[in-house]
Design an enzyme around this catalytic site. Structure first.
Site, mmCIF file in Angstrom:
data_model
loop_
_atom_site.group_PDB
_atom_site.id
_atom_site.type_symbol
_atom_site.label_atom_id
_atom_site.label_comp_id
_atom_site.label_asym_id
_atom_site.label_seq_id
_atom_site.Cartn_x
_atom_site.Cartn_y
_atom_site.Cartn_z
ATOM 1 N N LYS A 1 0.886 -1.165 0.000
ATOM 2 C CA LYS A 1 0.000 0.000 0.000
ATOM 3 C C LYS A 1 0.926 1.218 0.000
ATOM 4 O O LYS A 1 1.495 1.582 1.018
ATOM 5 C CB LYS A 1 -0.882 -0.013 1.264
ATOM 6 N N GLY B 1 -4.369 5.976 3.587
ATOM 7 C CA GLY B 1 -3.775 5.318 4.753
ATOM 8 C C GLY B 1 -4.808 4.795 5.741
ATOM 9 O O GLY B 1 -4.807 3.607 6.084
ATOM 10 N N GLU C 1 9.981 1.927 10.386
ATOM 11 C CA GLU C 1 11.022 2.914 10.052
ATOM 12 C C GLU C 1 10.360 4.274 10.167
ATOM 13 O O GLU C 1 9.526 4.627 9.333
ATOM 14 C CB GLU C 1 11.520 2.703 8.612
ATOM 15 N N CYS D 1 14.128 11.350 5.994
ATOM 16 C CA CYS D 1 13.996 11.061 7.432
ATOM 17 C C CYS D 1 15.340 11.065 8.135
ATOM 18 O O CYS D 1 15.421 11.398 9.304
ATOM 19 C CB CYS D 1 13.286 9.731 7.631
ATOM 20 N N GLU E 1 10.452 16.770 14.067
ATOM 21 C CA GLU E 1 10.845 16.554 12.680
ATOM 22 C C GLU E 1 10.079 17.550 11.799
ATOM 23 O O GLU E 1 8.852 17.589 11.832
ATOM 24 C CB GLU E 1 10.517 15.128 12.272
#
Ligand code: NAD
Length: 464
Positions: free
Chosen positions: A170, A203, A245, A279, A371
């Site tokens: 996905k 999602g 991750e 990332c 982040e």
């Protein structure tokens, strides 16, 4: 490329179960370039069933044959690299040069590495009076983000196939065309029907259905920490394997003995690449107090070369652009000082953000803790090495980092004390075989190389 209006399930493109679609937008000019189907739980179920059906035969296929299939896939990725690069540029907005070298180039290296590993890996070992068999875990649900749309897919699918697992992917809503191209490559490479299946969709709908599906044995997720936490909880409740991750806030530590000009210029390039949507980007630069002003001047000169629309692409969508501009405003509100850039968008059209460098950032400011995922660098001042270490380790993340020093041993000694999954020493090169993954809230599990392969294997010990 032309978008498919169905899902790739069981070796063919099939109509989606529902009528809904997702519009794919080019972030450089805000034009809709395609529509793809928005998958439902029904599509996910069909894909998982196809993967389950294909699993026993693929798991029993000799590793050398699986290796040949992955090598054929790599060859298709090489043959179609221009189309891949153009597709990534169209839906992610990355400058074409970056799409060619990184977005299309790195997946070729990674697929190649797993073709070799599948052929050479020992799926059996002896421990005393036992033979330990390393067997595939089963059906993998792979959920990927948009920032490296092909790399993230290949970093999951190649090791899964090498291990003998079958996969349902996905991909991210923003970059489904690259995922469709990958499904075409799988088909062209002649991999057996059902070993790889693709369901595009949202999602919270298709992604959640895949993560929660009772016939998925392992969920491998790359994306935000917020969604990762949710997927980890779902997998935990079902006693299902999970690899996560997640985000990062990596430190680029410049020790006083380092080549300051080089460390600053490589540090700026690292953060600005892919518009800061990496990332593992070193978004906090740590400089000794005696070199701070010199580092700021070097950073200002270096960042001037990163012109939006030329070397720096737009952000992936309007929401990310707003989010990043919001962080820049927050940095100013909390007392940080602009060396370059700022919250104003450089162009009216396209989701661009000005490459931004902040000075006078303290470790506890929002811009040094959260982040940002945009072209924004914070430069922090440290008193001594202990202070640098405290700052470097002072976030919830631990994905990557860098250390610069005149002497490699000095840099390594510092790197050993960092709570992070990978550290580049004096600008060390990317290694597609080195394990990639996070300490702390940056994730669980590792990707790439033999460590990435072992995520898709489980052990069975036979005692003699
Ligand atoms: P995201 O978490 O919103 O989305 C990632 C994927 O998860 C997408 O495919 C999305 O559709 C899916 N998803 C969203 N909600 C879901 C749900 N409830 N259930 C199941 N799936 C769901 O992240 P993003 O905005 O696409 O990506 C940016 C983030 O990803 C950043 O935080 C970045 O650091 C992180 N990231 C981490 C790595 C890494 O290797 N550690 C790599 C790339 C990106």
């Amino acid at each position: 490329m032309k978008a498919h209006d169905g899902m790739y399930i069981g070796g063919q493109w099939r109509p989606a179960a529902g009528p809904d679609t997702i519009a794919v937008v080019n972030p450089a000019d805000e034009q809709v370039i395609a529509h793809v189907p928005a998958g439902t739980a029904e599509d996910v179920d069909a894909a998982v069933r196809a993967a389950r059906e294909a699993f026993p035969a693929w798991a029993a296929t000799p590793p050398a044959e699986r290796a040949a299939g992955i090598a054929a896939l790599r060859d298709v990725l090489v043959a179609r690299k221009d189309e891949i690069a153009e597709t990534v540029t169209a839906e992610l907005g990355a400058p074409l040069a970056l799409s060619r070298t990184v977005h299309a180039g790195v997946p070729v290296l990674v697929a190649g590495s797993y073709a070799e590993l599948a052929a050479s890996y020992s799926f059996e070992e002896r421990i005393g009076n036992s033979t330990v068999l390393l067997e595939p875990v089963g059906v993998v649900g792979a959920i990927t983000p948009w920032n490296y749309p092909l790399h993230q897919v290949v970093a999951k699918v190649a090791p899964a196939l090498a291990a003998g697992c079958t996969v349902v992917l996905k991909p991210a809503e923003d970059t489904p065309l690259t995922a469709q191209l990958f499904a075409e490559a799988i088909h062209e490479a002649g991999l057996p029907a059902g070993v790889f299946n693709l369901v595009t969709g949202l999602g919270p709908v298709a992604g959640q259905a895949l993560a929660a599906h009772e016939d998925v044995d392992l969920v491998s997720f790359t994306g935000s920490t917020a969604v990762g936490r949710q997927i980890g909880a779902t997998a935990g409740a079902a006693v299902k394997r999970v690899a996560l991750e997640l985000g990062g806030k990596s430190a680029n530590v410049i020790l006083p003995s380092a080549d300051l000009a080089k460390a600053v210029s490589v540090g700026i390039a690292n953060v600005m690449s892919n518009s800061g949507q990496t990332c593992s980007a070193w978004t906090r630069m740590l400089v000794h107090k005696n070199q701070y002003d010199e580092a700021l001047a070097l950073a200002a000169a270096a960042v001037a070369k990163y012109v939006p629309g030329e070397r720096v692409g737009p952000l992936v969508n309007a929401k990310q652009q707003q989010r990043v501009r919001g962080y820049i405003e927050k940095g100013l509100a909390e007392g940080a000082r602009l060396v370059a850039g700022g919250p104003e968008a450089p162009y009216e059209t396209g989701y661009y953000v000005s490459p931004t460098v902040f000075a006078d950032v303290t470790w506890d400011m929002t811009i040094a803790q959260e982040e940002i995922f945009g072209p924004v660098l914070s430069i922090l001042k440290y008193e001594d090495e202990e202070d640098a270490l405290r700052i470097a380790n002072g976030t919830v993340y631990g994905l990557a980092g860098a250390v610069w020093a005149a002497d490699e041993a000095e840099a390594v000694a510092f790197a050993r004390r960092m709570d992070t999954g990978q550290v580049d020493i004096n600008g060390g090169r990317f290694n597609p075989l080195a394990p990639f993954g996070g300490y702390k809230q940056s994730g669980v599990g590792r990707e790439l190389g033999p460590h990435g392969l072992s995520e898709y294997l489980q052990t069975k010990s036979l005692q003699f």
